[in-house]
Write an enzyme that holds these catalytic residues in place. Sequence first.
Site, PDB file in Angstrom:
ATOM      1  N   HIS A 168      53.176   0.726   0.077  1.00 32.43           N
ATOM      2  CA  HIS A 168      54.044  -0.327   0.593  1.00 32.43           C
ATOM      3  C   HIS A 168      54.901  -0.905  -0.531  1.00 32.43           C
ATOM      4  O   HIS A 168      54.430  -1.098  -1.655  1.00 32.43           O
ATOM      5  CB  HIS A 168      53.212  -1.444   1.237  1.00 32.43           C
ATOM      6  CG  HIS A 168      52.501  -1.000   2.467  1.00 32.43           C
ATOM      7  ND1 HIS A 168      51.129  -1.035   2.596  1.00 32.43           N
ATOM      8  CD2 HIS A 168      52.964  -0.493   3.636  1.00 32.43           C
ATOM      9  CE1 HIS A 168      50.791  -0.574   3.788  1.00 32.43           C
ATOM     10  NE2 HIS A 168      51.876  -0.228   4.436  1.00 32.43           N
ATOM     11  N   TYR A 219      57.184  -4.660   4.144  1.00 35.04           N
ATOM     12  CA  TYR A 219      56.873  -5.625   5.199  1.00 35.04           C
ATOM     13  C   TYR A 219      58.055  -6.577   5.386  1.00 35.04           C
ATOM     14  O   TYR A 219      58.884  -6.733   4.498  1.00 35.04           O
ATOM     15  CB  TYR A 219      55.651  -6.465   4.832  1.00 35.04           C
ATOM     16  CG  TYR A 219      54.317  -5.757   4.933  1.00 35.04           C
ATOM     17  CD1 TYR A 219      54.185  -4.486   5.463  1.00 35.04           C
ATOM     18  CD2 TYR A 219      53.163  -6.397   4.490  1.00 35.04           C
ATOM     19  CE1 TYR A 219      52.953  -3.862   5.552  1.00 35.04           C
ATOM     20  CE2 TYR A 219      51.921  -5.785   4.569  1.00 35.04           C
ATOM     21  CZ  TYR A 219      51.820  -4.521   5.098  1.00 35.04           C
ATOM     22  OH  TYR A 219      50.600  -3.914   5.189  1.00 35.04           O
ATOM     23  N   HIS A 263      57.295   5.682   8.823  1.00 33.12           N
ATOM     24  CA  HIS A 263      56.549   4.910   7.823  1.00 33.12           C
ATOM     25  C   HIS A 263      55.252   5.625   7.449  1.00 33.12           C
ATOM     26  O   HIS A 263      54.941   5.782   6.256  1.00 33.12           O
ATOM     27  CB  HIS A 263      56.260   3.525   8.394  1.00 33.12           C
ATOM     28  CG  HIS A 263      55.407   2.649   7.537  1.00 33.12           C
ATOM     29  ND1 HIS A 263      55.926   1.681   6.714  1.00 33.12           N
ATOM     30  CD2 HIS A 263      54.054   2.579   7.381  1.00 33.12           C
ATOM     31  CE1 HIS A 263      54.940   1.052   6.083  1.00 33.12           C
ATOM     32  NE2 HIS A 263      53.793   1.583   6.482  1.00 33.12           N
ATOM     33  N   GLU A 264      54.491   6.078   8.444  1.00 32.26           N
ATOM     34  CA  GLU A 264      53.211   6.723   8.167  1.00 32.26           C
ATOM     35  C   GLU A 264      53.402   8.068   7.466  1.00 32.26           C
ATOM     36  O   GLU A 264      52.594   8.444   6.609  1.00 32.26           O
ATOM     37  CB  GLU A 264      52.407   6.893   9.463  1.00 32.26           C
ATOM     38  CG  GLU A 264      52.025   5.588  10.146  1.00 32.26           C
ATOM     39  CD  GLU A 264      51.260   4.620   9.253  1.00 32.26           C
ATOM     40  OE1 GLU A 264      50.594   5.073   8.294  1.00 32.26           O
ATOM     41  OE2 GLU A 264      51.332   3.402   9.505  1.00 32.26           O
ATOM     42  N   HIS A 310      53.572   7.436   3.845  1.00 30.25           N
ATOM     43  CA  HIS A 310      52.261   7.362   3.186  1.00 30.25           C
ATOM     44  C   HIS A 310      51.715   8.759   2.906  1.00 30.25           C
ATOM     45  O   HIS A 310      51.184   9.026   1.825  1.00 30.25           O
ATOM     46  CB  HIS A 310      51.270   6.597   4.064  1.00 30.25           C
ATOM     47  CG  HIS A 310      51.497   5.117   4.105  1.00 30.25           C
ATOM     48  ND1 HIS A 310      51.814   4.375   2.983  1.00 30.25           N
ATOM     49  CD2 HIS A 310      51.437   4.232   5.136  1.00 30.25           C
ATOM     50  CE1 HIS A 310      51.936   3.103   3.314  1.00 30.25           C
ATOM     51  NE2 HIS A 310      51.732   2.988   4.615  1.00 30.25           N
TER      52      HIS A 310
END
Length: 286
Positions: free
Chosen positions: A196, A246, A186-187, A190
Site C-alpha cells: 500500500h 487508501y 489493486h489485488e 499485491h
Amino acid sequence: MRKYSFFGLGAAVALSTISLTGCNKDQDNANQPAQLEQAQDAKAEEAYPGQSGAAKAGEWGGQPISYQEINGEKVYEGDILLTQEQVEASQGQDAGRPGSAGRTTGRWPSGVVYYTIDTALPNQARVTDAIAHWQANSPVRFVRRTTQTSYVTFRVGSGCSSNIGMIGSRQYINLASGCSTGNTIHEIGHALGLFHEQTRNDRDTYVNILTQNIQAGYEGNFTKYSGLGYGGTDYGVLDFGSIMMYGSFSFSSNGQPTITRKDGSTFNIQRTGLSAGDKSGIDAMY
C-alpha cells in the site's frame, strides 16, 4: 457558497446564519456519499471483512513484524496474505526493497504471471478486464497456466485479498461478490509485489496519519514499512492517485479522516486504474 445582499443588519445576521447552516448541512450531505464510497472501496479490500484475529509476531526479511491470524491465514495490512515461509524468512533479502511501495524479491520472472480462474467465480469479466488493464499499462504479461508450478488462481473469497509477490507455488487472489474490477487491479498489484502506498518510508513528508480516527485493529494498515523492518529508497513522490493508496476516510471509526495531506485537506480513494506513478513504479520493478 453564493453571497447574497440583505436589507437590514438583523435580517442579514439571521438569514446568513440560516444560509450558512443550510449550506454546511448541504455540504456535509454532499460529502457523505463520497466518504461512504471511499470507506466501502477500502473496506472491500480485506481478507475477512468484519473479522479480527489474534495478533501474532514473526519475522520477515530478518526483522520483526506483526500480523493477524484469521481463519488460519496470516493477514497483513488488511488484504495481504503472508505465507509461513515469508513470516519466518530471516535472510534479509528484502533489505533492498525499492520505492513506489514495491519489493525486490518475489518478482515474476520475465514479468510473466501464469494464472487460472476458478470456474465457480462469478462475474469473471472483472478479472479479465483487470488483466487487460495491467497488460495495456505495464510490461507485465498474463498467460493462462498449463503446467507451471508458480501461478495465481482467481477464486471466490470472503473479501478481496492476495498473496504478496510470487511465492513459488500456487497462490490466490480472492474476490468476494463486492470486489470490483478496480479492487481486482489493486489485488493484482499485491501479487506483483506492490504494498500500500501509505506505508512508504517517506510518507510523513506528504501525509498526516490520524491514528485517533482509525478503527481498532486496523492500525497496522497504516504502519510505515520502515517500522516493519524494511529499508530501501522510495521511488518518486507519494502518489495520492495510486490504485494502491487508501483514501482519506479509509478504515475510519468515526467518519473523520484517517489520512490527510500535510495541509489538512482530504483526498479521494482511486480504484479506476493505474496512475502514472503506479506505471513508473511497476516499470522500475519489471
